[in-house]
Design an enzyme around this catalytic site. Structure first.
Site, PDB file in Angstrom:
ATOM      1  N   HIS A  43       0.056   4.545  -0.339  1.00 57.23           N
ATOM      2  CA  HIS A  43      -0.373   5.689   0.465  1.00 57.23           C
ATOM      3  C   HIS A  43      -0.026   5.457   1.933  1.00 57.23           C
ATOM      4  O   HIS A  43       0.328   6.393   2.663  1.00 57.23           O
ATOM      5  CB  HIS A  43      -1.880   5.958   0.275  1.00 57.23           C
ATOM      6  N   CYS A  68       0.845  -1.189   0.000  1.00 58.81           N
ATOM      7  CA  CYS A  68       0.000   0.000   0.000  1.00 58.81           C
ATOM      8  C   CYS A  68       0.882   1.241   0.000  1.00 58.81           C
ATOM      9  O   CYS A  68       1.523   1.558   1.011  1.00 58.81           O
ATOM     10  CB  CYS A  68      -0.923   0.013   1.207  1.00 58.81           C
ATOM     11  N   GLY A  83      -0.606   4.420  -4.440  1.00 58.17           N
ATOM     12  CA  GLY A  83       0.824   4.275  -4.609  1.00 58.17           C
ATOM     13  C   GLY A  83       1.244   3.014  -5.340  1.00 58.17           C
ATOM     14  O   GLY A  83       2.058   3.059  -6.279  1.00 58.17           O
ATOM     15  N   SER A  84       0.675   1.876  -4.950  1.00 61.40           N
ATOM     16  CA  SER A  84       1.004   0.626  -5.646  1.00 61.40           C
ATOM     17  C   SER A  84       0.388   0.610  -7.038  1.00 61.40           C
ATOM     18  O   SER A  84       0.928  -0.016  -7.964  1.00 61.40           O
ATOM     19  CB  SER A  84       0.541  -0.578  -4.828  1.00 61.40           C
TER      20      SER A  84
END
Length: 353
Positions: free
Chosen positions: A107, A105, A274-275
């Protein structure tokens, strides 16, 4: 007065189903992160992936308590800090959401980078402090801006695990939209990536519900039709969700590109993801649409922005891969103490979809 308060606290604790769980609350680009700081049981397992399995099998009632209503909501996201098994990692993390446990993750990494400095897990070093975080997908290196004079942390960038395009321009049969073209990329988790125009939608203008329905349907169909594999561990080989984009993968890389990421059980990421940015960069690089160190800007449905770029090539098993740098900003929103009383019929929470 102190003795009266102690007596009241002892009386309350005698009626609690679990120990009090304390959290620090943050958000990155609008996406919440509930960081569990105390009160959570020890998580057993020799590796972070094993700890993830242990949480799923033995402690899932606490995930539900913290993520579900009335303490959380359908789109809540959390992080359980655990001991790492990689020597160079400062700590490990288990990610939790409405469906279960993710493997990466971005974020959360951005938020945890700041948290690690501000709460003394890692000592701040100007102008930038490295924080090594072991995720279920592997070691992720975060770099946190730090001002020695003000002792303030700031923007965070992180370097991904090896990211790759699993399949490009793949045709998926769907019941609602006919045949849909998707790319499938890995950025710590697997995502299908599809242009919104294929569903008659626009990421910036269409209703969120319509975008979510399209993404979820693609995820369901892709799961039935595509057999994923990962060179490192079978626990990583699952489709986490679908990213619906504005179709600007093939446009001038100086232009921002918008997307909505729908993952887990129809959970909607308020940040650019993000990912997901990592997976999109890996796909774009594999398709020859961007070069190394070519910066791209990614916007979410709430207009928050991450940047991403492929910084070096590598391999992940047989897959040509890249390491991606993603950058964003996280903020604190508060702290909390959560309890559950023994006679509360909804102690473990509920979800309204």
């Amino acid at each position: 007065m102190a003795s009266d308060n102690d007596a009241k606290k002892a009386k309350l604790e005698s009626h609690l189903l679990y120990a009090e769980i304390k959290t620090v609350e943050m958000h990155t680009g609008g996406e919440p992160l509930r960081i569990i700081t105390s009160g959570f049981p020890d998580v057993e397992g020799s590796t972070v992936l094993a700890k993830r399995r242990y949480c799923r099998e033995k402690l899932d009632h606490l995930r539900k308590m913290l993520i579900f209503e009335p303490r959380g909501h359908y789109n809540m996201y959390g992080a359980i800090l655990v001991e790492a098994d990689i020597k160079e990692a400062d700590f490990g993390v288990i990610f939790i959401h409405n469906e279960g446990y993710s493997t990466m993750c971005g974020h959360a990494i951005i938020a945890l980078g700041r948290y690690a400095l501000d709460y003394g897990i890692v000592k701040g070093v100007a102008p930038e402090t490295q924080v090594n975080i072991q995720c279920p997908c592997g070691l992720v290196r975060a770099f946190v801006q730090y001002d020695e004079n003000t002792k303030q942390s700031g923007r965070v960038r992180f370097e991904s695990v090896p990211a790759f395009a699993f399949s490009t321009q793949l045709e998926i049969e769907t019941e609602k939209y006919g045949n849909v073209i998707v790319d499938i990329g890995y950025g710590g988790a697997f995502y299908a990536v599809a242009h919104a125009s294929q569903f008659g939608l626009n990421v910036r203008e269409s209703r969120t519900r319509d975008l979510v329905d399209a993404a979820s349907h693609v995820t369901e169909c892709a799961k039935r039709q595509v057999q994923l594999s990962h060179p490192v561990d079978d626990d990583l080989a699952f489709l986490y969700g679908t990213i619906v984009t504005d179709g600007k993968d093939e446009f001038d890389a100086k232009e921002p590109t918008a997307n909505i990421c729908v993952f887990a059980d129809d959970e909607v990421d308020r940040s650019p993801t993000g990912s997901g940015v990592t997976a999109r960069i890996a796909i774009q690089h594999r398709r020859g649409l961007i070069q190394l160190n070519q910066l791209r800007h990614f916007e979410s449905i709430v207009n928050s922005r991450f940047t991403g770029k492929a910084i070096r090539t590598t391999r992940c098993g047989d897959f040509p891969a890249v390491v991606v740098e993603v950058s964003g900003r996280a903020y604190y929103t508060g702290t909390a103490t959560f309890t559950a009383e023994t006679d509360d019929e909804r102690a473990e929470g509920f979800l309204l979809h």
